[in-house]
Design a protein around this motif. Structure first.
Motif, PDB file in Angstrom:
ATOM      1  N   ALA A  65      22.316  43.208  49.469  1.00  0.00           N
ATOM      2  CA  ALA A  65      23.551  43.677  48.835  1.00  0.00           C
ATOM      3  C   ALA A  65      24.757  43.245  49.669  1.00  0.00           C
ATOM      4  CB  ALA A  65      23.521  45.190  48.708  1.00  0.00           C
ATOM      5  N   LEU A  66      25.890  43.107  48.987  1.00  0.00           N
ATOM      6  CA  LEU A  66      27.118  42.744  49.677  1.00  0.00           C
ATOM      7  C   LEU A  66      27.620  43.918  50.493  1.00  0.00           C
ATOM      8  CD1 LEU A  66      29.087  40.876  46.885  1.00  0.00           C
ATOM      9  CD2 LEU A  66      28.146  39.874  48.937  1.00  0.00           C
ATOM     10  N   THR A  67      28.168  43.604  51.612  1.00  0.00           N
ATOM     11  CA  THR A  67      28.769  44.677  52.393  1.00  0.00           C
ATOM     12  C   THR A  67      30.150  44.986  51.829  1.00  0.00           C
ATOM     13  OG1 THR A  67      29.799  43.158  53.937  1.00  0.00           O
ATOM     14  CG2 THR A  67      27.564  43.909  54.486  1.00  0.00           C
ATOM     15  N   ARG A  68      30.679  46.129  52.202  1.00  0.00           N
ATOM     16  CA  ARG A  68      32.000  46.545  51.710  1.00  0.00           C
ATOM     17  C   ARG A  68      33.063  45.546  52.136  1.00  0.00           C
ATOM     18  NH1 ARG A  68      36.267  50.383  53.296  1.00  0.00           N
ATOM     19  NH2 ARG A  68      37.035  51.275  51.367  1.00  0.00           N
ATOM     20  N   GLU A  69      32.992  45.096  53.353  1.00  0.00           N
ATOM     21  CA  GLU A  69      33.973  44.140  53.867  1.00  0.00           C
ATOM     22  C   GLU A  69      33.893  42.805  53.124  1.00  0.00           C
ATOM     23  OE1 GLU A  69      34.801  41.745  57.961  1.00  0.00           O
ATOM     24  OE2 GLU A  69      34.052  43.792  58.141  1.00  0.00           O
ATOM     25  N   ALA A  70      32.709  42.338  52.823  1.00  0.00           N
ATOM     26  CA  ALA A  70      32.545  41.075  52.099  1.00  0.00           C
ATOM     27  C   ALA A  70      33.096  41.198  50.680  1.00  0.00           C
ATOM     28  CB  ALA A  70      31.075  40.685  52.080  1.00  0.00           C
ATOM     29  N   MET A  71      32.896  42.378  50.062  1.00  0.00           N
ATOM     30  CA  MET A  71      33.402  42.586  48.705  1.00  0.00           C
ATOM     31  C   MET A  71      34.937  42.598  48.693  1.00  0.00           C
ATOM     32  SD  MET A  71      32.838  45.652  45.931  1.00  0.00           S
ATOM     33  CE  MET A  71      31.257  46.027  46.551  1.00  0.00           C
ATOM     34  N   LEU A  72      35.557  43.275  49.653  1.00  0.00           N
ATOM     35  CA  LEU A  72      37.020  43.325  49.726  1.00  0.00           C
ATOM     36  C   LEU A  72      37.598  41.942  50.015  1.00  0.00           C
ATOM     37  CD1 LEU A  72      37.621  46.693  51.608  1.00  0.00           C
ATOM     38  CD2 LEU A  72      37.978  46.188  49.197  1.00  0.00           C
ATOM     39  N   ASN A  73      36.963  41.180  50.846  1.00  0.00           N
ATOM     40  CA  ASN A  73      37.426  39.817  51.116  1.00  0.00           C
ATOM     41  C   ASN A  73      37.329  38.941  49.867  1.00  0.00           C
ATOM     42  OD1 ASN A  73      38.176  40.217  53.750  1.00  0.00           O
ATOM     43  ND2 ASN A  73      36.166  39.629  54.586  1.00  0.00           N
ATOM     44  N   GLY A  74      36.349  39.190  49.046  1.00  0.00           N
ATOM     45  CA  GLY A  74      36.188  38.423  47.814  1.00  0.00           C
ATOM     46  C   GLY A  74      37.244  38.758  46.773  1.00  0.00           C
ATOM     47  N   LEU A  75      37.873  39.924  46.876  1.00  0.00           N
ATOM     48  CA  LEU A  75      38.886  40.342  45.908  1.00  0.00           C
ATOM     49  C   LEU A  75      40.275  39.793  46.228  1.00  0.00           C
ATOM     50  CD1 LEU A  75      37.868  44.057  45.340  1.00  0.00           C
ATOM     51  CD2 LEU A  75      37.487  42.120  43.827  1.00  0.00           C
ATOM     52  N   HIS A  76      40.505  39.292  47.404  1.00  0.00           N
ATOM     53  CA  HIS A  76      41.816  38.744  47.770  1.00  0.00           C
ATOM     54  C   HIS A  76      42.107  37.476  46.978  1.00  0.00           C
ATOM     55  CE1 HIS A  76      42.724  41.399  51.131  1.00  0.00           C
ATOM     56  NE2 HIS A  76      41.430  41.351  51.441  1.00  0.00           N
ATOM     57  N   ASP A  77      43.390  37.213  46.777  1.00  0.00           N
ATOM     58  CA  ASP A  77      43.789  35.988  46.063  1.00  0.00           C
ATOM     59  C   ASP A  77      43.332  34.766  46.837  1.00  0.00           C
ATOM     60  OD1 ASP A  77      45.064  37.331  44.051  1.00  0.00           O
ATOM     61  OD2 ASP A  77      47.038  37.241  45.003  1.00  0.00           O
TER      62      ASP A  77
END
Length: 123
Positions: free
Chosen positions: A5-17
């Motif tokens: 599973a993706l970590t929380r930090e990896a998911m937030l980084n993926g949401l950035h422009d």
């Protein structure tokens, strides 16, 4: 897909422009030119829309002074006198100029028959 599973930090980084690095070719200048280009395209589109909305319709056919005189015949005398003065000013400004000095004098308004004759072009 990854087995974990993706970590929380990896998911937030993926949401950035997605942004190009500042060192990319063109950098800030390329972004500014892109914004100016998009703004110009929007301005042209708004201009075209406004032009199509504000275009004047067909103008009615211009009536002859005799037709306009006939239309004014239904008005009361005071309104008719004012309408005849407006018509005289638009149709024969030279004749109106001759009458204008006496308009504001007491009792200086010309007779309706005189105004009709002036509008019709008969002196």
């Amino acid at each position: 897909m990854a087995d974990r599973a993706l970590t929380r930090e990896a998911m937030l980084n993926g949401l950035h422009d997605i942004r190009l690095p500042a060192e990319a070719p063109g950098g800030l200048i390329a972004e500014l030119l892109a914004v100016i280009g998009v703004a110009l395209i929007i301005a042209v589109l708004v201009g075209l829309i406004m032009r199509s909305v504000t275009l004047p319709g067909k103008k009615p056919a211009k009536q002859s002074p005799q037709d306009r005189l006939a239309a004014l015949a239904k008005l009361p005398d005071s309104d008719r006198q004012i309408a005849l003065l407006h018509l005289l000013k638009s149709e024969r400004p030279d004749a109106f100029r001759k009458l204008s000095p006496q308009l504001y004098a007491p009792g200086g308004a010309p007779d309706i028959r005189v105004l009709e004759a002036e509008v019709a072009g008969h002196d």
